[in-house]
Design an enzyme around this catalytic site. Sequence first.
Site, short mmCIF file in Angstrom:
data_model
loop_
_atom_site.label_atom_id
_atom_site.label_comp_id
_atom_site.label_asym_id
_atom_site.label_seq_id
_atom_site.Cartn_x
_atom_site.Cartn_y
_atom_site.Cartn_z
CB ALA A 60 -9.60 29.11 -24.05
CG PHE A 89 -17.23 40.60 -29.19
CD1 PHE A 89 -18.26 41.52 -29.03
CD2 PHE A 89 -16.21 40.89 -30.07
CE1 PHE A 89 -18.27 42.71 -29.75
CE2 PHE A 89 -16.21 42.07 -30.80
CZ PHE A 89 -17.23 42.99 -30.63
CB VAL A 103 -23.52 32.24 -19.20
CG1 VAL A 103 -25.00 31.94 -19.19
CG2 VAL A 103 -22.76 31.24 -18.33
CG ASN A 105 -8.72 19.61 -11.84
OD1 ASN A 105 -9.27 20.71 -11.93
ND2 ASN A 105 -9.06 18.58 -12.60
CB VAL A 124 -19.69 37.17 -32.19
CG1 VAL A 124 -19.37 37.21 -33.67
CG2 VAL A 124 -18.67 37.99 -31.40
CB CYS A 138 -26.97 23.67 -15.70
SG CYS A 138 -26.00 24.68 -14.56
CB CYS A 141 -28.29 26.30 -13.44
SG CYS A 141 -26.78 26.59 -14.35
CG ASP A 142 -31.81 24.28 -13.68
OD1 ASP A 142 -31.78 25.52 -13.52
OD2 ASP A 142 -31.79 23.73 -14.80
CG ASP A 188 -13.01 22.63 -24.00
OD1 ASP A 188 -11.80 22.47 -23.78
OD2 ASP A 188 -13.89 22.43 -23.14
NE ARG A 241 -13.15 16.46 -24.67
CZ ARG A 241 -13.84 15.56 -25.38
NH1 ARG A 241 -14.78 15.97 -26.21
NH2 ARG A 241 -13.63 14.29 -25.25
CB ALA A 246 -10.16 24.56 -16.22
#
Length: 478
Positions: free
Chosen positions: A41, A59, A67, A80, A113, A164, A167-168, A311, A318, A320
């Site tokens: 977005a 920002f 992130v 998709n 911000v 995540c 990530c992990d 979102d 919701r 992408a």
Amino acid sequence: MVVRAIRTDARKNPRSKRVAAASVDASTTVENVVIIGSGPAGYTAAIYAARANLKPVVFEGYQAGGVRGGQLMTTTEVENFPGFPEGITGPDLMDRMRQQAERWGSELHTEDVEYVDLTQRPFTVRSSDREVKANAIILATGATAVRLNIPNEHTFWSRGISACAICDGASPLFKGQELAVVGGGDTATEEAIYLTKYGKHVHLLVRGEKMRASKAMQNRVLENKNITVHFNTQVEDVYGDEKGRMAGVHLFDSQTNEKRDLEINGLFYGIGHKPNSSIFADQVETDSKGYVLVDNGGPETSVEGVFSAGDLHDTEWRQAVTAAGSGCQAAIACERYLTGEDLVQEYVHKYVEKPKTAEAAPHNTTKEEFDSNAVRFRGQYALRKLYHESDKLISVLYTSPGCGPCRSLKPILSKIVDEYGEQIKFVEINVDEDPDIAEAAGVMGTPCVQFFKNKKRVHVINGVKMKSEYRKVIETNA
């Protein structure tokens, strides 16, 4: 020739309130528009606003609400999104959108911000590093993962519980272990499939009678012999072993209330998200859950000149692609508003094509390549050598393949390394390539930064944090 038509009959939210204009010193620069947030977005809004010669200030965020790049930075394959028949990873897609926004003249700041004033125009936006005034604002702060808030969640967070998988999942903590994912939507099913690359077996704990994921994702899960689906299954709590490691989860059947334990060593959340609206929720109208209220599905909020994208207000779709479309709407509505109010300052951005150079794939520093005078290294040979021989502070970044937060942190750390290059040594460790090093270091998730001095670990920072935190550790220990 590119022809662009501008409509000046900006559609207005009938509920929008017009804020009073404040006097501004003549020397103060007032931007056309500030975009708060990134992801599909925010970046799409930046692309459209920049192509309209509005020179948006963006920002991106890097800690508050997730992130830079939003939720897609923690996803694996995106199959998709139109235009990518072979699929594309979430981090790669966000990198491309970011580059496109930058190409057309967007001013990007990887900063959170901290303060917004929407009560008078020009609006004020303050980050950790700067304050900006603008005639319009696009809010694209997205949403963050919801937690279960079970009793032992805090005890085992990042020590067995994660929100995540990408990530992990590659962490030595989870390799070859029994794992579980809570949820029944696309996020949960995607994480379950991803974790089969690393775990011994994956249990998908669906709290309802059926999965809410797309049919394609449901079929993939049900056909995967390494995944067991448990329906009507609620998580009561997690428990550990005598060594303090996560050992299992207490479950109960939501229909029969029957209780049972499941022995697992990792629990991943995929149970939805909540909007990141707290910083301005008392200045624009929101619903009871914190989602920003917009006019009839458009981007106009309750404050004239403030627009919402993605979102932050989307409670139904919701996706992408819908977030990107929402960013487009917000930018066009913003341009019409500024034009109709005679507030536009038009900037002409001259794009200079950067020469394309082939980048060599990163590789671990070899014995022959090792130079004790260098600052940046990669891999376990360099780390072992520096650990035993260097008297300087060693900063070690542990990353994993496809980790979006890792990708966001790397440029931040790179700038910090440039600042303190004479005082530190920097080593990057890919936990997938050097699992023994990561396990010995006790790494339980990525990104993780550990600092060593004189063969002692002096500090650990997990996740993506403010630059000041890394600077403070360096200045204290270098």
